[in-house]
Design an enzyme around this catalytic site. Structure first.
Site, PDB file in Angstrom:
ATOM      1  N   PRO A 117       0.824  -1.215   0.000  1.00 56.23           N
ATOM      2  CG  PRO A 117       0.131  -0.865   2.218  1.00 56.23           C
ATOM      3  CD  PRO A 117       0.882  -1.842   1.337  1.00 56.23           C
ATOM      4  CE  LYS A 118       6.551  -0.541  -1.356  1.00 53.53           C
ATOM      5  NZ  LYS A 118       7.982  -0.544  -1.594  1.00 53.53           N
ATOM      6  CE  LYS A 119      -1.844   8.235  -0.545  1.00 54.17           C
ATOM      7  NZ  LYS A 119      -2.979   8.837   0.203  1.00 54.17           N
TER       8      LYS A 119
END
Length: 270
Positions: A117-119
């Site tokens: 879940p990368k931002k």
């Protein structure tokens, strides 16, 4: 370009200039600052997806800052986020709830391959005098700050290695072109070939601030349990699907991809 060429060459986007290299990925001198804390059990339960289970009597979260100066295929970057101790069919592991990092290649690769879940944001991890300090900024806003006394007490290397080798779980979401979910899976992954170069504990602090687009404070700090500083080399192995949310009810099966190549074999031919 022929259909056969597309099938042979395609493994990531864009086709003719992929955003990242083929895995698996080896990390040298990967540095962790891990703050374990207790949070609100109701909020934790609301955020962890079934069929993963949490310990409501001991609702723990691990807030991590990770510095990666030498990452094959990804380069030099830093990330931070929250992982949550869970169990899956009786096996203990960690659910990756949130991640923020400062480089496109591992952001794209992590999301596309495993479902991390990368931002994009601006995390840092550095020694400031006698303190190891991590910060997360989203734009100009300071979202998270962690601090730990630098190398106060040694931690058993085997204990640190076991913590890094624990299975991780991810919720992989890939939309269809009409916006509906095309892939909705629980993915399991592991770190392998782990070599711990040092591990330490010390006095630790953690501050989480409310932010609309980096909501780490949605899992508030109720009590800090421990802080750990680890330096290690490791390989991030490719994953496997352990639960398919789109499978018909009653036909849910565990399955492992038959197309993946074991990490050690890939590395031998790298």
């Amino acid at each position: 370009m022929k259909v056969s060429d597309i099938r042979a060459q395609a493994y990531a986007m864009p086709l003719t200039s992929p955003a990242y290299s083929r895995g698996p990925f080896r990390f040298i001198d990967r540095e962790f600052l891990i703050v374990t804390y207790r949070t609100d059990p109701d909020r934790l339960r609301a955020l962890v997806p079934e069929p993963l289970e949490i310990d409501v009597d001991n609702p723990l979260v691990k807030y991590e800052f990770i510095r990666m100066p030498d990452s094959s295929g990804f380069g030099n970057y830093t990330e931070t986020g929250q992982v949550i101790p869970v169990t899956f069919e009786g096996r203990k592991g960690l659910y990756v709830h949130s991640m923020y990092l400062d480089l496109h290649a591992p952001t794209a690769g992590g999301r596309e391959l495993w479902g991390f879940p990368k931002k994009m944001a601006t995390p840092t991890l550095a020694v400031d005098g006698d303190t190891l300090t991590g910060e997360l900024r989203y734009g100009k806003s300071l979202v998270a700050t962690a601090s730990m006394g630098f190398k106060h007490s040694r931690v058993d290397a085997r204990q640190a290695q076991q913590s890094l080798e624990a299975p991780g779980f991810l919720l992989k979401i890939v939309p269809h072109v009409d916006g509906s979910p095309r892939i909705l899976e629980l993915v399991e992954y592991r770190c392998i070939d782990v070599q711990v170069k040092g591990a330490w504990s010390g006095p630790v602090g953690l501050q989480l601030n409310s932010h609309a687009l980096a909501p780490v404070a949605d899992l508030p700090v109720r009590e800090i349990v421990s802080g750990t500083h680890i330096l290690a080399d490791l390989t991030l192995d490719l994953g496997k699907v352990v639960y398919d949310y789109l499978a018909p009810v009653g036909e849910q099966t565990q399955r492992q991809s038959m197309t993946r190549t074991p990490a050690k074999k890939v590395l031998e031919h790298a």
